[in-house]
Design a protein around this motif. Structure first.
Motif, mmCIF file in Angstrom:
data_model
loop_
_atom_site.group_PDB
_atom_site.id
_atom_site.type_symbol
_atom_site.label_atom_id
_atom_site.label_comp_id
_atom_site.label_asym_id
_atom_site.label_seq_id
_atom_site.Cartn_x
_atom_site.Cartn_y
_atom_site.Cartn_z
ATOM 1 N N GLN A 110 -26.466 -13.528 52.726
ATOM 2 C CA GLN A 110 -26.286 -14.429 51.705
ATOM 3 C C GLN A 110 -25.785 -15.827 52.032
ATOM 4 O O GLN A 110 -26.223 -16.932 51.185
ATOM 5 C CB GLN A 110 -25.410 -13.955 50.601
ATOM 6 N N VAL A 113 -28.364 -19.086 51.462
ATOM 7 C CA VAL A 113 -28.516 -19.611 50.341
ATOM 8 C C VAL A 113 -27.194 -20.157 49.873
ATOM 9 O O VAL A 113 -26.737 -20.476 48.528
ATOM 10 C CB VAL A 113 -28.926 -18.874 49.164
ATOM 11 N N ALA A 114 -26.061 -20.259 50.662
ATOM 12 C CA ALA A 114 -24.960 -20.760 50.341
ATOM 13 C C ALA A 114 -25.197 -22.263 50.142
ATOM 14 O O ALA A 114 -25.849 -22.888 50.754
ATOM 15 C CB ALA A 114 -23.929 -20.762 51.381
ATOM 16 N N PRO A 115 -24.298 -22.948 49.216
ATOM 17 C CA PRO A 115 -24.619 -24.260 48.895
ATOM 18 C C PRO A 115 -24.577 -25.405 49.796
ATOM 19 O O PRO A 115 -25.264 -26.387 49.771
ATOM 20 C CB PRO A 115 -23.565 -24.589 47.654
ATOM 21 N N GLN A 116 -23.785 -25.126 50.925
ATOM 22 C CA GLN A 116 -23.872 -25.841 52.207
ATOM 23 C C GLN A 116 -25.176 -26.221 52.614
ATOM 24 O O GLN A 116 -25.597 -27.288 52.930
ATOM 25 C CB GLN A 116 -23.168 -25.812 53.213
ATOM 26 N N GLN A 119 -27.597 -28.191 50.457
ATOM 27 C CA GLN A 119 -27.900 -29.553 50.676
ATOM 28 C C GLN A 119 -28.704 -30.036 51.849
ATOM 29 O O GLN A 119 -29.541 -31.199 51.655
ATOM 30 C CB GLN A 119 -26.412 -30.086 51.100
ATOM 31 N N ARG A 350 -25.015 -22.727 31.040
ATOM 32 C CA ARG A 350 -24.766 -21.660 32.122
ATOM 33 C C ARG A 350 -24.627 -20.239 31.607
ATOM 34 O O ARG A 350 -24.563 -19.180 32.391
ATOM 35 C CB ARG A 350 -23.909 -22.107 33.168
ATOM 36 N N HIS A 351 -23.988 -20.142 30.352
ATOM 37 C CA HIS A 351 -23.600 -18.814 30.013
ATOM 38 C C HIS A 351 -24.876 -18.173 29.285
ATOM 39 O O HIS A 351 -25.101 -17.909 28.224
ATOM 40 C CB HIS A 351 -22.596 -18.889 28.859
ATOM 41 N N PHE A 357 -24.606 -10.057 36.289
ATOM 42 C CA PHE A 357 -23.255 -10.101 36.450
ATOM 43 C C PHE A 357 -22.598 -9.021 37.386
ATOM 44 O O PHE A 357 -23.314 -8.078 37.508
ATOM 45 C CB PHE A 357 -22.287 -10.325 35.169
ATOM 46 N N ARG A 361 -24.786 -9.816 41.082
ATOM 47 C CA ARG A 361 -25.504 -11.166 40.589
ATOM 48 C C ARG A 361 -26.285 -11.785 41.568
ATOM 49 O O ARG A 361 -25.939 -12.046 42.758
ATOM 50 C CB ARG A 361 -24.181 -11.921 40.179
ATOM 51 N N MET A 363 -27.992 -13.650 43.996
ATOM 52 C CA MET A 363 -27.447 -14.330 45.240
ATOM 53 C C MET A 363 -28.107 -15.860 45.403
ATOM 54 O O MET A 363 -27.475 -16.551 45.701
ATOM 55 C CB MET A 363 -27.898 -13.471 46.374
ATOM 56 N N ASN A 365 -29.253 -18.046 43.074
ATOM 57 C CA ASN A 365 -28.936 -18.748 41.631
ATOM 58 C C ASN A 365 -29.076 -20.228 41.917
ATOM 59 O O ASN A 365 -29.788 -21.036 41.182
ATOM 60 C CB ASN A 365 -27.976 -18.070 40.838
ATOM 61 N N ARG A 366 -28.231 -20.640 43.106
ATOM 62 C CA ARG A 366 -28.001 -22.032 43.063
ATOM 63 C C ARG A 366 -29.320 -22.758 43.628
ATOM 64 O O ARG A 366 -29.660 -23.551 43.406
ATOM 65 C CB ARG A 366 -27.103 -22.592 44.073
ATOM 66 N N ASP B 39 -19.406 -19.212 34.711
ATOM 67 C CA ASP B 39 -20.412 -18.822 33.995
ATOM 68 C C ASP B 39 -20.310 -17.449 33.049
ATOM 69 O O ASP B 39 -21.259 -17.524 31.894
ATOM 70 C CB ASP B 39 -21.676 -18.352 35.109
ATOM 71 N N CYS B 40 -19.546 -16.697 33.536
ATOM 72 C CA CYS B 40 -19.694 -15.300 32.630
ATOM 73 C C CYS B 40 -18.461 -15.573 31.435
ATOM 74 O O CYS B 40 -18.401 -14.452 30.638
ATOM 75 C CB CYS B 40 -19.312 -14.248 33.506
ATOM 76 N N ALA B 45 -16.865 -11.518 36.410
ATOM 77 C CA ALA B 45 -18.398 -10.844 36.603
ATOM 78 C C ALA B 45 -19.226 -11.895 37.325
ATOM 79 O O ALA B 45 -20.361 -11.659 37.626
ATOM 80 C CB ALA B 45 -18.695 -10.427 35.448
ATOM 81 N N CYS B 46 -18.655 -12.979 37.667
ATOM 82 C CA CYS B 46 -19.623 -14.148 38.412
ATOM 83 C C CYS B 46 -19.156 -14.450 39.562
ATOM 84 O O CYS B 46 -19.946 -15.127 40.309
ATOM 85 C CB CYS B 46 -20.161 -14.859 37.345
ATOM 86 N N PRO B 76 -18.864 -16.490 50.580
ATOM 87 C CA PRO B 76 -19.048 -16.928 52.284
ATOM 88 C C PRO B 76 -17.549 -17.583 52.495
ATOM 89 O O PRO B 76 -17.114 -17.631 53.667
ATOM 90 C CB PRO B 76 -20.063 -17.584 52.492
ATOM 91 N N GLU B 103 -15.498 -26.185 47.800
ATOM 92 C CA GLU B 103 -16.733 -27.015 47.730
ATOM 93 C C GLU B 103 -17.780 -26.722 46.771
ATOM 94 O O GLU B 103 -18.296 -27.605 46.202
ATOM 95 C CB GLU B 103 -17.220 -27.091 49.158
ATOM 96 N N PHE B 104 -18.114 -25.433 46.652
ATOM 97 C CA PHE B 104 -19.087 -25.078 45.515
ATOM 98 C C PHE B 104 -18.637 -23.721 45.028
ATOM 99 O O PHE B 104 -17.803 -23.060 45.614
ATOM 100 C CB PHE B 104 -20.434 -24.903 46.367
ATOM 101 N N MET B 106 -20.543 -19.998 43.520
ATOM 102 C CA MET B 106 -21.958 -19.433 43.770
ATOM 103 C C MET B 106 -21.814 -18.254 43.142
ATOM 104 O O MET B 106 -20.610 -17.674 43.110
ATOM 105 C CB MET B 106 -22.581 -19.671 44.984
#
Lengths: 413, 106
Positions: A110, A113-116, A119, A350-351, A357, A361, A363, A365-366, B39-40, B45-46, B76, B103-104, B106
């Motif tokens: 995972q 696809v972590a946000p770091q 970028q 986002r809801h 969920f 959920r 992996m 999504n971002r 989000d949830c 759950a998110c 992570p 920082e984020f 997800m």
């Protein structure tokens, strides 16, 4: 299965005869009243007989969250699509597993696809989107799905796997095969074609695995699997190896592809929303979430009851199939105001339930949101109108809510 | 009310008057603190309301239960003090608590 088969009026049939696994409901885009009735009259509904065997349907938003979060009573094993796994090719992967085995495999991959890392990918994605859009045939009618949606997501997928770029067209074909037979989700690929295609997929990735072994550096999905001691020998279990490849290929492909097409269609069907977007490009991030809700590119996930469960007044028996219909939860008025309206500046966009969920959920999504955001930023800086000029063709499946043909013309600013 | 300080990844401090009886997530959203997505909507759950509770305050924030543990395990950036803010029920004893935002999400 006959794509043109007439769809019965859901209000005129007995509740127990309702079968939302019929893939024609989705190829003909006729599913809305079926789920409206189920949500109102039988939100936990049993269908005793279908092409996929008996199954329960969970159709309300809050009930889906409850089932999705409850992996002890609702297991993801052996498979998360309504149809049964092909016994001649018993693929396994971490979306079809429960903790603790699931956690180990998901953790291995995972971080890609972590946000770091996202970028760092943003510039690459933007330059590719720009090249795709700059190459579109202005003044001609063309299929947006092929020229943009598939093109964009396939390039991204090739990067995530570090797959040979010139051969990347194989990836969306394999992706379609993984979920595309009548037995799995009502699709149109034969079992034989699927077997042959997936054998080719396994060969390609086995070769890449061995070529990559011991290589320094790299941050692609194969390298990540090799680097984690717990997944480093996944190649020794071919069904696990191929199954996880399938998961990552489908996860990175069908989803964003169909949201990239669905957004164009939704804006054409809702011209006032398109005007809002033209007036304020700052709405793109919330529009992206709304498109993902509106499209719901993966329409369901399936679970198996691990014991008898009393749920919302119904008794779900041990080993029953339980299908959570995300496509319905996303239209549930009790959880989402004006759920049947496409509103790009809605409160709390986002809801929605498209990513699922709980521990499974989505992996990526971002990454999905980022790709779609960049796509729309670049579209809006080039074209005043991406005009749908013909009837869209939809994929026959009860799993992937797909668009295969979207004839458009683009109007440069 | 309990004054709680949420520190963003960029160092920005948001001091909120948190209402006891509601979750920290709900309080953060009502005060428009950036970096908590939720989000949830608070169903554990998110995982998108992740935060880090400063060490001194951890005994007040309760145990991490099974489902929360499962969701945190997917992060992570999981660390000591990692919590889902929807699972922290604010009490008046939390007056002065400091929480960091990752920082984020997800």
């Amino acid at each position: 299965m006959n794509q043109e088969a007439k769809i019965a009026d859901p209000w005129a049939m007995a509740l127990e005869d309702i079968d939302v696994s019929n893939p024609n409901l989705y190829s003909q885009d006729a599913w809305r009243p079926y789920f409206e009735r189920l949500r109102d009259e039988a939100p936990v509904h049993y269908c005793a007989d279908s092409d996929f065997g008996p199954y329960w349907s969970i159709t309300r938003f809050d009930d889906i969250v409850a089932v999705d979060s409850n992996f002890k009573q609702f297991s993801s094993e052996p498979f998360i699509i309504i149809g049964d796994i092909d016994e001649d090719m018993p693929l396994r992967n971490f979306i079809s597993m429960d903790p603790p085995e699931h956690d180990v495999q998901r953790r291995a991959v995972q971080s890609v696809v972590a946000p770091q890392n996202l970028q760092e990918m943003e510039g690459l994605i933007r330059s590719r989107v720009q090249a795709i859009l700059d190459g579109l045939p202005v003044g001609e009618t063309f299929n947006w799905v092929d020229h943009v949606s598939i093109n964009l997501t396939t390039q991204m997928l090739a990067t995530l796997f570090d797959f040979p770029f010139e051969d990347r067209a194989k990836l969306p074909y394999w992706s379609d095969l993984f979920t595309g037979t009548p037995e799995i989700a009502g699709g149109e690929f034969s079992k034989e074609e699927r077997m042959a295609g997936l054998a080719e997929c396994a060969e390609w990735f086995t070769r890449l695995w061995h070529e990559r072994k011991g290589r320094e550096g790299g941050f692609d999905l194969i390298t990540l699997l090799q680097r984690d001691p717990k997944t480093a020998n996944m190649i020794d279990d071919p069904m696990m190896f191929l199954g996880n490849l399938g998961l990552l290929i489908v996860g990175g492909n069908d989803t964003t592809r169909n949201s990239a097409s669905g957004g164009v269609l939704a804006l054409n069907e809702n011209p006032a929303e398109y005007d809002k977007l033209r007036a304020d490009h700052g709405l793109i991030p919330s529009m992206v979430s709304e498109v993902i809700r509106w499209q719901t590119p993966l329409m369901h996930m399936r679970r198996r009851a691990t014991e008898d469960v009393e749920f919302q007044g119904q008794t779900i028996r041990k080993d029953d199939k339980v299908v959570m219909w995300y496509v319905s939860g996303n239209r549930d008025e009790s959880a989402i105001k004006d759920a049947d309206a496409f509103i790009i500046d809605r409160e709390n966009p986002r809801h929605h339930i498209s990513f699922g969920f709980g521990i499974h959920r989505c992996m990526g999504n971002r990454l999905a949101e980022m790709q779609l955001r960049i796509l729309w930023e670049e579209i809006m800086s080039r074209f005043s109108f991406v005009e749908v000029v013909g009837t869209p063709q939809r994929v026959q499946s009860n799993f992937v809510r797909g668009i295969s043909d979207l004839p458009v013309r683009v109007h440069p600013i | 009310m309990a004054k709680i300080t949420l520190i963003g990844f960029d160092g920005d401090q948001h001091v909120i008057d948190a209402e006891p009886g509601k979750s920290l997530m709900a309080n953060a959203l009502e005060n428009a603190v950036p970096g908590i997505d939720a989000d949830c909507g608070g169903a554990c759950a998110c995982g998108t309301c992740h935060c880090f509770v400063e060490e001194a305050w951890r005994p007040l924030t309760g145990e991490v239960e099974y489902m929360e543990e499962s969701m945190l395990g997917m992060r992570p950036d999981r660390a000591e003090g990692s919590r889902l803010s929807c699972q922290i029920n604010v009490t008046s004893e939390m007056d002065g608590m400091v929480v960091r935002i990752p920082e984020f999400q997800m």
